[in-house]
Motif scaffolding. Sequence first.
Motif, PDB file in Angstrom:
ATOM      1  N   LEU A  94      30.241  31.013  27.852  1.00 32.01           N
ATOM      2  CA  LEU A  94      29.323  31.950  26.962  1.00 32.01           C
ATOM      3  C   LEU A  94      29.403  31.976  25.394  1.00 32.01           C
ATOM      4  N   LYS A  95      31.117  31.226  24.649  1.00 32.89           N
ATOM      5  CA  LYS A  95      30.793  31.086  23.040  1.00 32.89           C
ATOM      6  C   LYS A  95      30.040  30.126  23.171  1.00 32.89           C
ATOM      7  N   HIS A  96      30.200  29.323  24.256  1.00 29.42           N
ATOM      8  CA  HIS A  96      28.878  27.850  23.694  1.00 29.42           C
ATOM      9  C   HIS A  96      27.615  27.580  24.933  1.00 29.42           C
ATOM     10  N   THR A  97      27.338  28.733  24.485  1.00 30.92           N
ATOM     11  CA  THR A  97      25.573  28.943  24.920  1.00 30.92           C
ATOM     12  C   THR A  97      24.847  28.118  24.301  1.00 30.92           C
ATOM     13  N   THR A  98      24.506  27.240  26.113  1.00 30.57           N
ATOM     14  CA  THR A  98      23.654  25.947  25.161  1.00 30.57           C
ATOM     15  C   THR A  98      21.825  27.261  24.144  1.00 30.57           C
ATOM     16  N   VAL A  99      21.686  25.844  23.716  1.00 32.85           N
ATOM     17  CA  VAL A  99      20.035  26.494  23.119  1.00 32.85           C
ATOM     18  C   VAL A  99      19.078  26.446  24.402  1.00 32.85           C
ATOM     19  N   HIS A 100      19.602  25.982  25.574  1.00 35.72           N
ATOM     20  CA  HIS A 100      18.452  26.411  26.255  1.00 35.72           C
ATOM     21  C   HIS A 100      18.666  27.960  26.663  1.00 35.72           C
ATOM     22  N   ARG A 101      19.977  27.912  27.135  1.00 33.15           N
ATOM     23  CA  ARG A 101      20.277  29.098  27.529  1.00 33.15           C
ATOM     24  C   ARG A 101      19.535  30.044  25.913  1.00 33.15           C
ATOM     25  N   TYR A 102      20.611  29.861  25.046  1.00 28.86           N
ATOM     26  CA  TYR A 102      20.045  30.765  23.964  1.00 28.86           C
ATOM     27  C   TYR A 102      18.485  30.908  24.154  1.00 28.86           C
ATOM     28  N   HIS A 103      17.627  30.723  24.096  1.00 28.87           N
ATOM     29  CA  HIS A 103      16.031  30.567  24.268  1.00 28.87           C
ATOM     30  C   HIS A 103      15.498  31.127  25.515  1.00 28.87           C
ATOM     31  N   ARG A 104      16.353  31.357  26.464  1.00 23.32           N
ATOM     32  CA  ARG A 104      15.905  31.788  27.526  1.00 23.32           C
ATOM     33  C   ARG A 104      16.041  33.118  27.665  1.00 23.32           C
ATOM     34  N   THR A 135      28.754  25.087  19.017  1.00 24.38           N
ATOM     35  CA  THR A 135      28.737  23.200  20.054  1.00 24.38           C
ATOM     36  C   THR A 135      30.072  22.646  20.187  1.00 24.38           C
ATOM     37  N   PRO A 136      30.951  22.397  21.184  1.00 25.54           N
ATOM     38  CA  PRO A 136      32.070  21.755  21.641  1.00 25.54           C
ATOM     39  C   PRO A 136      32.427  21.374  21.011  1.00 25.54           C
ATOM     40  N   LYS A 137      33.827  21.678  20.438  1.00 19.62           N
ATOM     41  CA  LYS A 137      34.080  20.474  19.068  1.00 19.62           C
ATOM     42  C   LYS A 137      34.161  20.126  18.396  1.00 19.62           C
ATOM     43  N   PHE A 161      38.779  14.853  34.252  1.00 21.58           N
ATOM     44  CA  PHE A 161      39.637  15.639  32.962  1.00 21.58           C
ATOM     45  C   PHE A 161      38.860  14.953  31.688  1.00 21.58           C
ATOM     46  N   ALA A 162      37.354  14.210  31.886  1.00 20.62           N
ATOM     47  CA  ALA A 162      36.818  13.435  31.645  1.00 20.62           C
ATOM     48  C   ALA A 162      34.896  13.869  31.119  1.00 20.62           C
ATOM     49  N   ASP A 163      34.542  15.158  32.301  1.00 19.53           N
ATOM     50  CA  ASP A 163      34.049  15.642  32.557  1.00 19.53           C
ATOM     51  C   ASP A 163      33.743  16.994  30.916  1.00 19.53           C
ATOM     52  N   VAL A 164      33.512  16.441  30.440  1.00 20.21           N
ATOM     53  CA  VAL A 164      33.364  17.272  28.630  1.00 20.21           C
ATOM     54  C   VAL A 164      31.506  17.552  28.281  1.00 20.21           C
ATOM     55  N   GLY A 165      30.424  16.812  29.581  1.00 16.54           N
ATOM     56  CA  GLY A 165      29.387  17.034  28.912  1.00 16.54           C
ATOM     57  C   GLY A 165      28.337  15.823  27.935  1.00 16.54           C
ATOM     58  N   SER A 166      27.970  16.443  26.886  1.00 15.77           N
ATOM     59  CA  SER A 166      26.985  15.831  25.602  1.00 15.77           C
ATOM     60  C   SER A 166      26.517  16.834  24.570  1.00 15.77           C
ATOM     61  N   GLN A 167      26.436  16.489  23.536  1.00 18.99           N
ATOM     62  CA  GLN A 167      26.368  17.140  22.474  1.00 18.99           C
ATOM     63  C   GLN A 167      24.421  17.342  22.776  1.00 18.99           C
TER      64      GLN A 167
END
Length: 197
Positions: A40-50, A14-16, A116-122
């Motif tokens: 790729l380093k920050h592969t999301t849960v969805h992408r991991y399971h897919r 998870t980033p940060k 600059f503020a488009d950092v997504g969400s955990q």
Amino acid sequence: MLVFWEQRLAFLATPKTGSTAIESALQPLAALAIERPPLLKHTTVHRYHRFIGPYLEAASGHRFTVVALMREPRDWLGSWFRFRQREDVPDQDKSTRQMSFEDFARAYCSDPRPGFADVGSQERFLRPRQGEGVDRLFRYEEIDSFVHFLEDRLNCAITLPRVNVSPQADLHLSPETEAKLVDVQAEDHRLYRSIAS
């Protein structure tokens, strides 16, 4: 992201949330370590399971336990702000050097968000779109619990180095912006509160 083959364990970065320190300490023990590019380093849960999880399970014949960390939402956003205060931010359009945290938080609460503020969400990073999610989610603020879990699972002592530390900054917010941020991060707060201490 780190994959420990014999232990059937996958760590999603998870980033940060200290993932660079975790990878620095554990990369030699991992069967697979994806540190670059950030996507790729920050592969999301969805992408991991897919994509990744099914391949690992087909190759090993076993299901892997998926673990990750989550940071308190306001602190997480403050970490992004401080990270982008560095002089060596590659994309200057994402730099926060000439602004206050108040300005950054307001921009994060806007729709659409500036780059600059488009950092997504955990919560979005950790949310499964369907099916499986994270098996074990740990609070970044209680990282010792995560380290103890890893020590038991990997059967070794772990010392995390201090790496990729962002500069200090004033993270004061006005009451109005604080309230707006709590509203915008409502799903992150819900998920964070659900993590057992």
